[in-house]
Structure formats: structure tokens, C-alpha cells
Scaffold this active site. Structure first.
Site, PDB file in Angstrom:
ATOM      1  N   CYS A  77       1.230   6.842  -5.656  1.00 22.39           N
ATOM      2  CA  CYS A  77       1.843   5.611  -6.183  1.00 22.39           C
ATOM      3  C   CYS A  77       3.081   5.893  -7.022  1.00 22.39           C
ATOM      4  O   CYS A  77       4.139   5.283  -6.825  1.00 22.39           O
ATOM      5  CB  CYS A  77       0.828   4.769  -6.945  1.00 22.39           C
ATOM      6  N   HIS A 122      -2.088   3.335 -11.998  1.00 19.01           N
ATOM      7  CA  HIS A 122      -1.441   2.886 -10.755  1.00 19.01           C
ATOM      8  C   HIS A 122      -0.137   2.146 -11.049  1.00 19.01           C
ATOM      9  O   HIS A 122      -0.040   1.415 -12.032  1.00 19.01           O
ATOM     10  CB  HIS A 122      -2.376   1.960  -9.982  1.00 19.01           C
ATOM     11  N   GLU A 134       3.033  -0.569  -2.224  1.00 23.10           N
ATOM     12  CA  GLU A 134       2.353   0.449  -3.012  1.00 23.10           C
ATOM     13  C   GLU A 134       1.848   1.578  -2.125  1.00 23.10           C
ATOM     14  O   GLU A 134       1.601   1.382  -0.939  1.00 23.10           O
ATOM     15  CB  GLU A 134       1.160  -0.156  -3.751  1.00 23.10           C
TER      16      GLU A 134
END
Length: 156
Positions: A77, A122, A134
């Protein structure tokens, strides 16, 4: 070489970016994960540097997730966010918490395409219309997904 998803999607940048649906034949292409929706449509207003960040990130959709990877074959990420922002000369660290510690915090409801959305552990890039791009996890890789809360940070 771009992934099948990137080759089969049309991305337009003036005045918005659009990811158009894939055909049923394209969805069965061997290098497109089964988790890539065949009817996803994302249209977002973006221009300038935000459009460049988003274009780069969208071109990675369909690539695998690999922990600590920052491209070009795979991403985690923070690696995806770092690589996308590098396209416009913004240097970000390769760690989601450190990325969140930078930039301007954006209140909910004021998010703009290109903002970085952070949740503990994240980060993702906001596309607009309640969607993000993502590098999710090893099972689904880089994808377009609904934005599910978090805190936005602006770097542009």
C-alpha cells in the site's frame, strides 16, 4: 508492459479520469485477477498533478501485492502511494504511518481526488465518488475499492 486491466481500460484525463467497464472476454484474460470487477466505473474530476498521481496508480490496477514492494512489478500500500506521488516529484516514505504524519489533514467531506486516505497500517489514494485505488493485500493486489473511512492527507 501494462497489465491486461490497464490495456483494456480507457483512461481520459481532460477534464476527468474515467475507468470504463471491461468486456466479459477481457475479464477472463489470464493476467487479470478474478477479483477485478467487470462493471466498475470510476469517473473523477482531476487535473494537473493529482491527475498524474491517479493515472499512475490506476495503471497499476491488477498487479500483485507484495509486502515492502514499490514497483514496478508489485506493490504494497505505501509503495503504491510513494511511487504514484514520485511521478510528480513528491517524496514520501515507504511506511503508511510515516506518510500519514506528513501532508495537510483534510476533514471528512472535503476529500479531493489524489488525497491519501490513511487507516492504521494502510494507505490508499482517493479517486473521488467514494472510491480509492489501493494495494490491498496478497489475495486481491492493486484494485479500485470503496473508500471505507480513514483520515485524508493532502500533498498537492
Amino acid at each position: 508492459m501494462p497489465t491486461a486491466f490497464a490495456r483494456l481500460c480507457m483512461v481520459a484525463v481532460a477534464p476527468s479520469i474515467a475507468v470504463l467497464p471491461l468486456s466479459a472476454a477481457a475479464a477472463s484474460a489470464p493476467d487479470v485477477p478474478n477479483t477485478v470487477p467487470t462493471t466498475a466505473v470510476v469517473t473523477v474530476p482531476a487535473s494537473g498533478r493529482a491527475a498524474t498521481v491517479i493515472q499512475f496508480a490506476l495503471a497499476q490496477v491488477g498487479k500483485p501485492y507484495r509486502w515492502a514492494a514499490a514497483g514496478p512489478a508489485a506493490y504494497d500500500c505505501s509503495g503504491l502511494v510513494m511511487a504514484a506521488y514520485a511521478q510528480v516529484g513528491v517524496k514520501l516514505p515507504h511506511q503508511s504511518g510515516q506518510i500519514a504524519a506528513r501532508g495537510w489533514r483534510v476533514p471528512s467531506g472535503k476529500w479531493m481526488p489524489g488525497d491519501v486516505i490513511h487507516k492504521p497500517g494502510h494507505v490508499a489514494i482517493y479517486l473521488g465518488n467514494g472510491r480509492v485505488v489501493e494495494a490491498a493485500n496478497p489475495r486481491v493486489g492493486v484494485r479500485i475499492a470503496p473508500a471505507r473511512g480513514g483520515t485524508a492527507h493532502r500533498f498537492l
